[in-house]
Enzyme design. Sequence first.
Site, PDB file in Angstrom:
ATOM      1  N   TYR A 104       0.875  -1.154   0.105  1.00 47.35           N
ATOM      2  CA  TYR A 104      -0.109  -0.097   0.183  1.00 47.35           C
ATOM      3  C   TYR A 104       0.880   1.203   0.031  1.00 47.35           C
ATOM      4  O   TYR A 104       1.790   1.356   0.741  1.00 47.35           O
ATOM      5  CB  TYR A 104      -1.177   0.258   1.067  1.00 47.35           C
ATOM      6  CG  TYR A 104      -1.786   1.346   1.255  1.00 47.35           C
ATOM      7  CD1 TYR A 104      -2.681   1.457   0.328  1.00 47.35           C
ATOM      8  CD2 TYR A 104      -1.552   2.032   2.479  1.00 47.35           C
ATOM      9  CE1 TYR A 104      -3.510   2.510   0.616  1.00 47.35           C
ATOM     10  CE2 TYR A 104      -2.462   3.134   2.284  1.00 47.35           C
ATOM     11  CZ  TYR A 104      -3.464   3.568   1.655  1.00 47.35           C
ATOM     12  OH  TYR A 104      -4.339   4.592   1.538  1.00 47.35           O
ATOM     13  N   ASP A 156       9.006   2.633   0.354  1.00 51.33           N
ATOM     14  CA  ASP A 156       8.097   3.312   1.169  1.00 51.33           C
ATOM     15  C   ASP A 156       8.206   3.059   2.579  1.00 51.33           C
ATOM     16  O   ASP A 156       7.546   1.913   2.975  1.00 51.33           O
ATOM     17  CB  ASP A 156       6.811   3.077   0.183  1.00 51.33           C
ATOM     18  CG  ASP A 156       5.536   3.924   1.064  1.00 51.33           C
ATOM     19  OD1 ASP A 156       5.630   4.500   2.181  1.00 51.33           O
ATOM     20  OD2 ASP A 156       4.407   3.808   0.666  1.00 51.33           O
ATOM     21  N   LYS A 173       3.701   8.672   9.445  1.00 53.27           N
ATOM     22  CA  LYS A 173       3.449   7.977  10.642  1.00 53.27           C
ATOM     23  C   LYS A 173       4.310   8.470  11.814  1.00 53.27           C
ATOM     24  O   LYS A 173       4.135   9.626  12.393  1.00 53.27           O
ATOM     25  CB  LYS A 173       3.268   6.602  10.556  1.00 53.27           C
ATOM     26  CG  LYS A 173       1.938   6.426   9.537  1.00 53.27           C
ATOM     27  CD  LYS A 173       1.663   4.962   9.214  1.00 53.27           C
ATOM     28  CE  LYS A 173       0.424   4.812   8.277  1.00 53.27           C
ATOM     29  NZ  LYS A 173       0.454   4.149   7.182  1.00 53.27           N
TER      30      LYS A 173
HETATM   31  C1  LIG Z   1       0.045   4.713   5.817  1.00 52.62           C
HETATM   32  C2  LIG Z   1       1.047   4.438   4.723  1.00 52.62           C
HETATM   33  C3  LIG Z   1       0.943   5.400   3.573  1.00 52.62           C
HETATM   34  C4  LIG Z   1      -0.107   6.403   3.540  1.00 52.62           C
HETATM   35  O1  LIG Z   1       0.039   7.406   4.482  1.00 52.62           O
HETATM   36  P1  LIG Z   1      -1.271   8.436   4.645  1.00 52.62           P
HETATM   37  O2  LIG Z   1      -0.586   9.191   5.777  1.00 52.62           O
HETATM   38  O3  LIG Z   1      -2.311   7.706   5.299  1.00 52.62           O
HETATM   39  O4  LIG Z   1      -1.455   9.135   3.475  1.00 52.62           O
HETATM   40  C5  LIG Z   1       1.756   5.099   2.644  1.00 52.62           C
HETATM   41  N1  LIG Z   1       2.415   4.089   2.657  1.00 52.62           N
HETATM   42  C6  LIG Z   1       2.739   3.202   3.633  1.00 52.62           C
HETATM   43  C7  LIG Z   1       3.751   2.009   3.565  1.00 52.62           C
HETATM   44  C8  LIG Z   1       1.851   3.398   4.546  1.00 52.62           C
HETATM   45  O5  LIG Z   1       1.824   2.408   5.478  1.00 52.62           O
END
Ligand SMILES: *Cc1c(COP(=O)(O)O)cnc(C)c1O
Length: 428
Positions: free
Chosen positions: A141, A236, A264
Amino acid sequence: MNSQELFERSQKVAPGGVHSPVRAFKSVGGSPLFFERAEGAYLYSVEGKRYIDFCQSFGPLILGHRDPDVAEAVSSIFHKAWTFGACEPYSLELAEWITHRIPWVEKLRFVNSGTEAVMSALRLARAATGRSKILKFEGCYHGHVDSMLVKAGSGLAGLAASDSAGVSQEQASNTLVCPLDDIESFNKLMDDFGSEIAMVALEPLPANFGLLQQKKEFIQAIAKKCKENGSLLLFDEVISGFRIKMGGMAEDLGVVPDLVTYGKVMGGGFPVGCYGGREDLMNMVAPSGPVYQAGTLSANPVGMVAGLATLQKVEKEKVIKSIDGRGREFEEDLNSFFEEKKLPIRLLRKGSLFWMYGGQADTPRSLGDIPDGHGEQFKKIFHKCLEHGLYLAPSGYEVGFLSHAHTPEILSEAMQIIKKSVEEVYEV
Ligand SMILES: *Cc1c(COP(=O)(O)O)cnc(C)c1O
Protein backbone atom coordinates in the site's frame (compact mmCIF):
# COMPACT_ATOMS: atom_id res chain seq x y z
CA MET A 1 -24.96 9.90 23.15
CA ASN A 2 -23.55 6.43 22.71
CA SER A 3 -21.36 5.22 19.84
CA GLN A 4 -24.24 3.81 17.87
CA GLU A 5 -26.21 7.06 18.02
CA LEU A 6 -23.15 9.05 17.03
CA PHE A 7 -22.52 6.70 14.10
CA GLU A 8 -26.09 7.17 12.88
CA ARG A 9 -25.59 10.93 12.97
CA SER A 10 -22.21 10.62 11.25
CA GLN A 11 -23.64 8.63 8.39
CA LYS A 12 -25.82 11.61 7.50
CA VAL A 13 -22.85 13.94 7.09
CA ALA A 14 -19.90 11.80 5.95
CA PRO A 15 -19.71 8.93 3.43
CA GLY A 16 -20.14 5.74 5.44
CA GLY A 17 -20.02 7.88 8.57
CA VAL A 18 -16.21 8.12 8.49
CA HIS A 19 -13.25 10.06 7.12
CA SER A 20 -11.10 7.02 6.34
CA PRO A 21 -12.73 3.72 5.34
CA VAL A 22 -11.33 1.11 7.78
CA ARG A 23 -12.73 3.08 10.72
CA ALA A 24 -16.28 2.08 9.74
CA PHE A 25 -15.88 -1.57 10.89
CA LYS A 26 -17.10 -2.79 7.51
CA SER A 27 -14.77 -5.76 7.41
CA VAL A 28 -15.48 -6.85 10.99
CA GLY A 29 -19.17 -5.94 11.07
CA GLY A 30 -21.10 -4.06 13.72
CA SER A 31 -21.18 -0.39 14.56
CA PRO A 32 -17.82 1.34 15.20
CA LEU A 33 -16.92 2.61 18.64
CA PHE A 34 -16.52 6.34 19.19
CA PHE A 35 -13.63 7.36 21.43
CA GLU A 36 -13.45 10.58 23.34
CA ARG A 37 -10.07 10.31 25.00
CA ALA A 38 -6.80 8.39 24.88
CA GLU A 39 -3.81 8.01 27.13
CA GLY A 40 -0.69 5.89 26.74
CA ALA A 41 -1.78 2.39 25.79
CA TYR A 42 -5.47 3.08 26.40
CA LEU A 43 -8.50 4.34 24.52
CA TYR A 44 -11.67 5.49 26.29
CA SER A 45 -14.97 5.17 24.45
CA VAL A 46 -17.80 7.70 24.75
CA GLU A 47 -19.51 5.07 26.91
CA GLY A 48 -16.63 5.41 29.36
CA LYS A 49 -15.19 1.93 28.74
CA ARG A 50 -11.41 1.52 28.66
CA TYR A 51 -9.61 -0.47 25.95
CA ILE A 52 -5.99 -1.54 25.56
CA ASP A 53 -5.18 -0.05 22.16
CA PHE A 54 -3.15 -2.07 19.64
CA CYS A 55 -4.23 0.12 16.73
CA GLN A 56 -2.42 3.25 17.94
CA SER A 57 -3.91 5.36 15.16
CA PHE A 58 -2.46 2.89 12.59
CA GLY A 59 1.15 3.67 13.33
CA PRO A 60 2.11 7.23 14.29
CA LEU A 61 2.09 6.66 18.05
CA ILE A 62 5.24 4.67 18.78
CA LEU A 63 5.31 6.33 22.22
CA GLY A 64 1.61 5.73 22.86
CA HIS A 65 -1.12 8.35 23.13
CA ARG A 66 -0.29 11.80 24.47
CA ASP A 67 3.27 11.06 25.48
CA PRO A 68 4.23 13.73 28.06
CA ASP A 69 7.43 14.83 26.25
CA VAL A 70 5.60 15.24 22.96
CA ALA A 71 2.78 17.04 24.76
CA GLU A 72 5.27 19.48 26.23
CA ALA A 73 6.81 20.25 22.84
CA VAL A 74 3.37 20.79 21.35
CA SER A 75 2.16 23.03 24.14
CA SER A 76 5.28 25.17 23.99
CA ILE A 77 4.96 25.80 20.22
CA PHE A 78 1.27 26.46 20.72
CA HIS A 79 2.17 29.69 22.53
CA LYS A 80 4.43 30.84 19.70
CA ALA A 81 2.58 30.06 16.46
CA TRP A 82 0.36 27.50 14.76
CA THR A 83 1.51 28.09 11.23
CA PHE A 84 3.71 30.63 9.49
CA GLY A 85 3.58 29.85 5.78
CA ALA A 86 7.12 31.22 5.90
CA CYS A 87 10.60 30.05 6.90
CA GLU A 88 11.03 28.95 10.52
CA PRO A 89 13.66 26.97 12.45
CA TYR A 90 11.46 24.03 13.53
CA SER A 91 11.41 22.17 10.22
CA LEU A 92 15.14 22.84 9.86
CA GLU A 93 15.81 21.10 13.17
CA LEU A 94 13.77 18.07 12.21
CA ALA A 95 15.29 17.92 8.72
CA GLU A 96 18.82 18.10 10.18
CA TRP A 97 18.02 15.50 12.78
CA ILE A 98 16.88 13.07 10.09
CA THR A 99 19.52 13.76 7.43
CA HIS A 100 22.36 13.59 9.99
CA ARG A 101 21.27 10.10 11.02
CA ILE A 102 20.17 8.59 7.74
CA PRO A 103 22.97 8.94 5.16
CA TRP A 104 20.82 8.05 2.15
CA VAL A 105 18.45 10.90 2.95
CA GLU A 106 20.74 13.67 1.75
CA LYS A 107 17.87 16.11 1.33
CA LEU A 108 14.18 15.93 2.11
CA ARG A 109 10.91 17.80 1.68
CA PHE A 110 8.13 17.77 4.28
CA VAL A 111 4.54 17.18 3.22
CA ASN A 112 1.30 16.45 5.12
CA SER A 113 0.76 12.71 4.68
CA GLY A 114 2.26 9.48 3.43
CA THR A 115 0.07 9.68 0.35
CA GLU A 116 1.45 13.09 -0.55
CA ALA A 117 5.00 11.87 -0.01
CA VAL A 118 4.56 8.94 -2.40
CA MET A 119 2.73 11.06 -4.98
CA SER A 120 5.56 13.60 -4.96
CA ALA A 121 8.33 10.99 -5.10
CA LEU A 122 6.61 9.47 -8.10
CA ARG A 123 6.47 12.80 -9.95
CA LEU A 124 10.13 13.35 -9.17
CA ALA A 125 11.11 9.89 -10.43
CA ARG A 126 9.30 10.49 -13.70
CA ALA A 127 11.00 13.85 -14.11
CA ALA A 128 14.44 12.47 -13.28
CA THR A 129 14.26 9.51 -15.65
CA GLY A 130 12.06 10.92 -18.41
CA ARG A 131 10.10 7.65 -18.22
CA SER A 132 6.39 7.12 -17.42
CA LYS A 133 5.87 3.61 -16.07
CA ILE A 134 6.13 2.54 -12.46
CA LEU A 135 6.26 -0.88 -10.91
CA LYS A 136 4.62 -1.82 -7.62
CA PHE A 137 4.10 -5.06 -5.75
CA GLU A 138 0.82 -6.81 -5.11
CA GLY A 139 -0.30 -6.24 -1.52
CA CYS A 140 1.88 -3.17 -0.91
CA TYR A 141 0.00 0.00 0.00
CA HIS A 142 1.32 3.41 -0.92
CA GLY A 143 -1.55 5.68 0.05
CA HIS A 144 -4.42 6.68 -2.20
CA VAL A 145 -2.28 7.93 -5.09
CA ASP A 146 -4.23 7.29 -8.35
CA SER A 147 -1.51 5.34 -10.11
CA MET A 148 -0.92 3.20 -6.99
CA LEU A 149 -4.60 2.26 -6.58
CA VAL A 150 -4.22 -0.63 -8.94
CA LYS A 151 -4.30 -4.39 -8.74
CA ALA A 152 -2.86 -7.12 -10.94
CA GLY A 153 -4.83 -7.27 -14.19
CA SER A 154 -6.35 -10.55 -15.30
CA GLY A 155 -4.91 -10.39 -18.79
CA LEU A 156 -1.29 -9.71 -19.64
CA ALA A 157 1.07 -10.51 -16.80
CA GLY A 158 2.17 -7.36 -15.08
CA LEU A 159 -0.36 -4.93 -16.49
CA ALA A 160 -2.48 -3.30 -13.86
CA ALA A 161 -6.20 -2.79 -13.59
CA SER A 162 -7.76 0.04 -11.63
CA ASP A 163 -8.55 -0.92 -8.02
CA SER A 164 -10.82 2.05 -7.32
CA ALA A 165 -13.62 3.66 -9.23
CA GLY A 166 -12.39 6.98 -10.57
CA VAL A 167 -8.90 5.73 -11.43
CA SER A 168 -8.83 5.79 -15.21
CA GLN A 169 -7.48 2.98 -17.33
CA GLU A 170 -4.86 5.44 -18.66
CA GLN A 171 -3.57 6.01 -15.14
CA ALA A 172 -3.61 2.30 -14.32
CA SER A 173 -1.92 1.37 -17.58
CA ASN A 174 1.27 3.14 -16.58
CA THR A 175 1.60 0.91 -13.52
CA LEU A 176 2.95 -2.62 -13.58
CA VAL A 177 2.11 -4.97 -10.73
CA CYS A 178 4.40 -7.79 -9.62
CA PRO A 179 3.74 -10.46 -6.96
CA LEU A 180 5.83 -10.24 -3.79
CA ASP A 181 8.57 -12.82 -3.20
CA ASP A 182 8.81 -13.62 -6.91
CA ILE A 183 12.11 -12.55 -8.40
CA GLU A 184 11.51 -14.33 -11.73
CA SER A 185 8.35 -12.32 -12.41
CA PHE A 186 10.11 -9.15 -11.37
CA ASN A 187 13.09 -9.76 -13.63
CA LYS A 188 10.80 -10.60 -16.52
CA LEU A 189 8.81 -7.38 -16.11
CA MET A 190 12.02 -5.39 -15.92
CA ASP A 191 13.37 -7.13 -19.02
CA ASP A 192 10.15 -6.59 -20.98
CA PHE A 193 9.43 -2.99 -19.98
CA GLY A 194 12.85 -1.98 -18.64
CA SER A 195 13.57 1.22 -20.51
CA GLU A 196 10.09 2.60 -19.70
CA ILE A 197 10.17 2.09 -15.91
CA ALA A 198 10.87 5.30 -13.98
CA MET A 199 10.51 3.87 -10.51
CA VAL A 200 10.08 0.64 -8.62
CA ALA A 201 8.12 1.28 -5.43
CA LEU A 202 8.22 -1.14 -2.54
CA GLU A 203 7.23 -1.42 1.07
CA PRO A 204 10.46 -3.11 2.19
CA LEU A 205 8.40 -4.57 5.02
CA PRO A 206 4.93 -5.02 3.55
CA ALA A 207 2.63 -4.30 6.50
CA ASN A 208 -0.60 -3.14 4.93
CA PHE A 209 -1.91 -6.53 3.83
CA GLY A 210 -1.02 -8.53 6.87
CA LEU A 211 2.67 -8.67 7.67
CA LEU A 212 4.52 -10.17 4.70
CA GLN A 213 8.21 -10.25 5.55
CA GLN A 214 10.37 -10.47 2.44
CA LYS A 215 13.63 -12.36 2.04
CA LYS A 216 16.64 -10.11 2.14
CA GLU A 217 17.88 -11.63 -1.14
CA PHE A 218 14.63 -10.64 -2.84
CA ILE A 219 15.04 -6.97 -1.90
CA GLN A 220 18.74 -7.04 -2.78
CA ALA A 221 17.94 -8.50 -6.19
CA ILE A 222 15.34 -5.78 -6.80
CA ALA A 223 17.86 -3.07 -5.92
CA LYS A 224 20.47 -4.59 -8.23
CA LYS A 225 18.08 -4.87 -11.15
CA CYS A 226 16.88 -1.29 -10.69
CA LYS A 227 20.44 -0.06 -10.86
CA GLU A 228 21.20 -2.03 -14.03
CA ASN A 229 18.04 -0.75 -15.58
CA GLY A 230 18.27 2.91 -14.62
CA SER A 231 14.97 2.73 -12.71
CA LEU A 232 14.85 4.55 -9.40
CA LEU A 233 14.15 2.49 -6.28
CA LEU A 234 11.65 3.94 -3.79
CA PHE A 235 11.43 2.46 -0.32
CA ASP A 236 8.05 3.43 1.07
CA GLU A 237 8.92 3.45 4.77
CA VAL A 238 5.84 5.33 5.92
CA ILE A 239 5.09 2.50 8.33
CA SER A 240 8.58 1.04 8.91
CA GLY A 241 10.65 4.23 9.14
CA PHE A 242 11.85 5.13 12.67
CA ARG A 243 10.05 1.99 13.85
CA ILE A 244 11.96 -1.12 12.76
CA LYS A 245 15.27 0.70 13.04
CA MET A 246 15.89 4.43 13.14
CA GLY A 247 16.78 4.15 9.45
CA GLY A 248 13.84 1.82 8.84
CA MET A 249 14.09 -1.31 6.74
CA ALA A 250 16.84 0.19 4.58
CA GLU A 251 19.07 0.06 7.66
CA ASP A 252 17.74 -3.34 8.70
CA LEU A 253 18.47 -4.84 5.27
CA GLY A 254 21.54 -2.81 4.40
CA VAL A 255 19.97 -1.83 1.07
CA VAL A 256 20.10 1.81 0.03
CA PRO A 257 17.18 3.21 -2.01
CA ASP A 258 17.35 6.24 -4.32
CA LEU A 259 14.27 7.76 -2.74
CA VAL A 260 12.42 7.11 0.49
CA THR A 261 9.07 8.17 1.95
CA TYR A 262 8.31 8.54 5.64
CA GLY A 263 5.22 9.50 7.62
CA LYS A 264 3.39 8.12 10.67
CA VAL A 265 6.04 7.92 13.49
CA MET A 266 7.87 10.90 12.01
CA GLY A 267 5.02 13.29 12.81
CA GLY A 268 4.45 12.10 16.37
CA GLY A 269 0.69 11.84 15.77
CA PHE A 270 0.29 14.97 13.62
CA PRO A 271 -0.19 15.10 9.83
CA VAL A 272 3.42 14.93 8.62
CA GLY A 273 5.14 13.02 5.87
CA CYS A 274 8.29 13.52 3.83
CA TYR A 275 10.12 12.30 0.80
CA GLY A 276 13.86 12.42 0.47
CA GLY A 277 16.93 10.74 -0.89
CA ARG A 278 19.79 11.47 -3.25
CA GLU A 279 20.70 15.12 -3.36
CA ASP A 280 20.89 15.31 -7.18
CA LEU A 281 17.33 14.00 -7.35
CA MET A 282 15.95 16.21 -4.58
CA ASN A 283 17.54 19.26 -6.22
CA MET A 284 15.09 18.76 -9.06
CA VAL A 285 12.22 19.80 -6.75
CA ALA A 286 10.94 23.41 -6.90
CA PRO A 287 12.17 26.02 -6.25
CA SER A 288 15.66 24.64 -6.98
CA GLY A 289 14.41 22.53 -9.90
CA PRO A 290 11.54 22.04 -12.34
CA VAL A 291 9.39 19.52 -10.39
CA TYR A 292 6.53 21.44 -8.80
CA GLN A 293 5.39 20.46 -5.32
CA ALA A 294 4.03 22.73 -2.57
CA GLY A 295 1.77 22.87 0.50
CA THR A 296 0.01 25.61 2.51
CA LEU A 297 0.54 23.77 5.78
CA SER A 298 3.68 21.83 4.83
CA ALA A 299 6.24 21.67 7.66
CA ASN A 300 3.59 22.86 10.05
CA PRO A 301 5.42 23.80 13.28
CA VAL A 302 3.14 21.73 15.52
CA GLY A 303 3.91 18.58 13.55
CA MET A 304 7.59 19.47 13.32
CA VAL A 305 8.14 19.81 17.06
CA ALA A 306 5.97 16.78 17.82
CA GLY A 307 7.99 14.76 15.30
CA LEU A 308 11.32 15.91 16.67
CA ALA A 309 10.29 15.28 20.29
CA THR A 310 9.14 11.80 19.29
CA LEU A 311 12.30 10.88 17.41
CA GLN A 312 14.57 12.28 20.12
CA LYS A 313 12.82 10.24 22.76
CA VAL A 314 12.83 7.10 20.62
CA GLU A 315 16.59 7.48 20.26
CA LYS A 316 17.41 8.55 23.81
CA GLU A 317 15.36 5.90 25.54
CA LYS A 318 16.24 3.17 23.03
CA VAL A 319 12.54 2.68 22.46
CA ILE A 320 12.86 0.46 19.38
CA LYS A 321 15.02 -2.06 21.21
CA SER A 322 12.91 -1.95 24.32
CA ILE A 323 9.64 -2.59 22.47
CA ASP A 324 11.32 -5.38 20.53
CA GLY A 325 12.30 -7.09 23.78
CA ARG A 326 8.80 -6.86 25.22
CA GLY A 327 7.38 -7.85 21.85
CA ARG A 328 9.47 -11.02 21.85
CA GLU A 329 7.97 -12.12 25.17
CA PHE A 330 4.49 -11.24 23.95
CA GLU A 331 5.02 -13.28 20.80
CA GLU A 332 6.61 -16.28 22.50
CA ASP A 333 4.09 -16.46 25.31
CA LEU A 334 1.09 -16.27 22.98
CA ASN A 335 2.55 -18.70 20.45
CA SER A 336 3.36 -21.32 23.06
CA PHE A 337 -0.21 -21.00 24.33
CA PHE A 338 -1.65 -21.40 20.81
CA GLU A 339 0.58 -24.40 20.24
CA GLU A 340 -0.25 -26.02 23.54
CA LYS A 341 -3.98 -25.64 22.87
CA LYS A 342 -3.48 -26.76 19.25
CA LEU A 343 -5.10 -23.58 17.96
CA PRO A 344 -4.64 -22.96 14.21
CA ILE A 345 -3.21 -19.49 14.70
CA ARG A 346 0.14 -17.81 15.25
CA LEU A 347 1.36 -14.37 16.08
CA LEU A 348 3.92 -13.08 13.59
CA ARG A 349 6.02 -10.12 14.59
CA LYS A 350 8.73 -7.79 13.38
CA GLY A 351 9.77 -5.28 16.04
CA SER A 352 6.69 -3.40 17.18
CA LEU A 353 4.43 -4.73 14.41
CA PHE A 354 2.44 -7.93 14.80
CA TRP A 355 -0.18 -9.89 12.91
CA MET A 356 -2.29 -12.92 13.78
CA TYR A 357 -1.94 -15.49 11.05
CA GLY A 358 -3.85 -18.72 10.54
CA GLY A 359 -2.31 -20.08 7.33
CA GLN A 360 0.15 -22.84 6.45
CA ALA A 361 3.28 -20.90 5.49
CA ASP A 362 6.17 -20.73 7.95
CA THR A 363 6.63 -17.11 7.00
CA PRO A 364 3.88 -15.76 4.74
CA ARG A 365 5.50 -13.62 2.05
CA SER A 366 2.86 -13.05 -0.60
CA LEU A 367 -0.91 -12.78 -0.99
CA GLY A 368 -1.10 -16.46 -1.93
CA ASP A 369 0.06 -17.42 1.57
CA ILE A 370 -3.00 -15.83 3.19
CA PRO A 371 -5.87 -18.34 3.59
CA ASP A 372 -9.29 -17.42 2.14
CA GLY A 373 -11.12 -17.50 5.45
CA HIS A 374 -8.64 -15.17 7.14
CA GLY A 375 -10.96 -12.17 7.36
CA GLU A 376 -13.85 -14.20 8.77
CA GLN A 377 -11.65 -15.78 11.42
CA PHE A 378 -10.26 -12.41 12.45
CA LYS A 379 -13.74 -10.91 12.71
CA LYS A 380 -14.61 -13.28 15.54
CA ILE A 381 -11.37 -12.70 17.41
CA PHE A 382 -11.75 -8.94 16.98
CA HIS A 383 -15.20 -8.85 18.57
CA LYS A 384 -14.22 -11.12 21.47
CA CYS A 385 -11.20 -8.93 22.20
CA LEU A 386 -13.39 -5.84 22.06
CA GLU A 387 -15.81 -7.39 24.50
CA HIS A 388 -12.93 -8.02 26.91
CA GLY A 389 -11.47 -4.52 26.59
CA LEU A 390 -8.87 -4.75 23.85
CA TYR A 391 -8.99 -2.78 20.60
CA LEU A 392 -7.29 -4.18 17.48
CA ALA A 393 -7.35 -2.41 14.12
CA PRO A 394 -10.78 -3.32 12.71
CA SER A 395 -9.58 -5.48 9.79
CA GLY A 396 -7.77 -8.79 9.56
CA TYR A 397 -5.39 -7.29 7.01
CA GLU A 398 -4.13 -4.52 9.28
CA VAL A 399 -1.20 -5.13 11.61
CA GLY A 400 -1.13 -4.52 15.35
CA PHE A 401 1.12 -1.84 16.86
CA LEU A 402 3.03 -2.16 20.11
CA SER A 403 4.13 1.10 21.70
CA HIS A 404 6.47 2.33 24.41
CA ALA A 405 3.38 2.86 26.56
CA HIS A 406 2.55 -0.86 26.50
CA THR A 407 4.31 -1.77 29.74
CA PRO A 408 5.00 -5.41 30.67
CA GLU A 409 1.97 -5.24 33.01
CA ILE A 410 -0.32 -3.98 30.25
CA LEU A 411 1.04 -6.56 27.82
CA SER A 412 0.43 -9.29 30.32
CA GLU A 413 -3.20 -8.18 30.70
CA ALA A 414 -3.47 -8.00 26.89
CA MET A 415 -2.17 -11.58 26.59
CA GLN A 416 -4.81 -12.82 29.02
CA ILE A 417 -7.50 -11.11 26.95
CA ILE A 418 -6.19 -12.49 23.66
CA LYS A 419 -5.90 -16.02 25.06
CA LYS A 420 -9.40 -15.91 26.49
CA SER A 421 -10.81 -14.46 23.25
CA VAL A 422 -9.12 -16.98 20.99
CA GLU A 423 -10.21 -19.85 23.24
CA GLU A 424 -13.79 -18.64 23.07
CA VAL A 425 -13.64 -18.33 19.29
CA TYR A 426 -12.23 -21.84 18.79
CA GLU A 427 -14.29 -23.23 21.68
CA VAL A 428 -11.48 -25.13 23.36
C1 LIG B 1 0.06 4.60 5.84
C2 LIG B 1 0.87 4.38 4.63
C3 LIG B 1 0.81 5.26 3.54
C4 LIG B 1 -0.17 6.40 3.47
O1 LIG B 1 0.05 7.37 4.43
P1 LIG B 1 -1.14 8.40 4.79
O2 LIG B 1 -0.52 9.31 5.77
O3 LIG B 1 -2.26 7.56 5.32
O4 LIG B 1 -1.52 9.07 3.52
C5 LIG B 1 1.68 5.05 2.48
N1 LIG B 1 2.54 4.02 2.49
C6 LIG B 1 2.64 3.17 3.52
C7 LIG B 1 3.65 2.09 3.47
C8 LIG B 1 1.79 3.31 4.61
O5 LIG B 1 1.86 2.42 5.61
